[in-house]
Design a protein around this motif. Structure first.
Motif, short mmCIF file in Angstrom:
data_model
loop_
_atom_site.label_atom_id
_atom_site.label_comp_id
_atom_site.label_asym_id
_atom_site.label_seq_id
_atom_site.Cartn_x
_atom_site.Cartn_y
_atom_site.Cartn_z
N ILE A 125 0.87 -1.18 0.00
CA ILE A 125 0.00 0.00 0.00
C ILE A 125 0.90 1.22 0.00
N GLN A 126 0.60 2.18 -0.88
CA GLN A 126 1.41 3.40 -1.00
C GLN A 126 0.50 4.61 -1.11
N ARG A 127 0.95 5.67 -0.50
CA ARG A 127 0.24 6.94 -0.62
C ARG A 127 0.71 7.62 -1.89
N ILE A 128 -0.22 7.97 -2.77
CA ILE A 128 0.16 8.58 -4.05
C ILE A 128 -0.36 10.00 -4.18
N GLY A 129 -1.06 10.48 -3.19
CA GLY A 129 -1.57 11.84 -3.21
C GLY A 129 -2.25 12.15 -1.89
N THR A 130 -2.81 13.36 -1.79
CA THR A 130 -3.53 13.74 -0.58
C THR A 130 -4.77 12.87 -0.47
#
Length: 152
Positions: A125-130
């Protein structure tokens, strides 16, 4: 039929012995005429389980076997939709989750739930934006990185 016989048939050992015995029968009349010193040991031919013709028939293109991969885009409005997202992950599909339309505390709960799902499936799981996350199962590889600078 004994277990030994089953293994011999499975690995084609039974056929090798039969061909070896047939060769010995054919050589026996000649062997009695030749002195023992002049007899040559015949190399034993091994029967291969699959010939090249059979092997060529079983070759399958990987492109025809693989399904087309899908990326699912989801904007959950309630926490209950987290289970639907995890179903997509279990079916080996990547999911982009946009949490901008849900309350912050429910968004945190969804991310926690998805983190557990991704961990259980050996995914990522990765954060790619707000408030936007990319969840991937183990069969999907993500290359590159998004900088951690977000406007808040």
């Amino acid at each position: 039929m004994s277990i030994k016989n089953k293994f011999e048939k499975w690995f084609y050992l039974d056929d090798e012995e039969e061909t070896g015995q047939e060769q010995q029968r054919q050589e026996e009349p000649r062997a009695s005429q030749e002195p023992p010193q002049q007899r040559k040991a015949q190399p034993r031919r091994q029967k291969q389980p699959m010939g090249e013709a059979q092997q060529a028939a079983t070759v399958v293109s990987l492109q025809s076997v693989q399904k087309s991969s899908k990326v699912i885009l989801i904007e959950p409005r309630v926490y209950a939709e987290a289970q639907d997202i995890s179903e997509h992950l279990k079916n080996k599909r990547a999911v982009v989750v946009n949490l901008q339309r849900i309350e912050r505390d429910q968004g945190i709960r969804i991310v926690d739930f998805l983190s557990g799902t991704v961990y259980a499936l050996s995914g990522d799981i990765q954060r790619i934006g707000t408030d936007i996350f990319l969840c991937t199962p183990e069969n999907v590889e993500v290359a590159g990185a998004i900088s951690d600078y977000f406007e808040r």
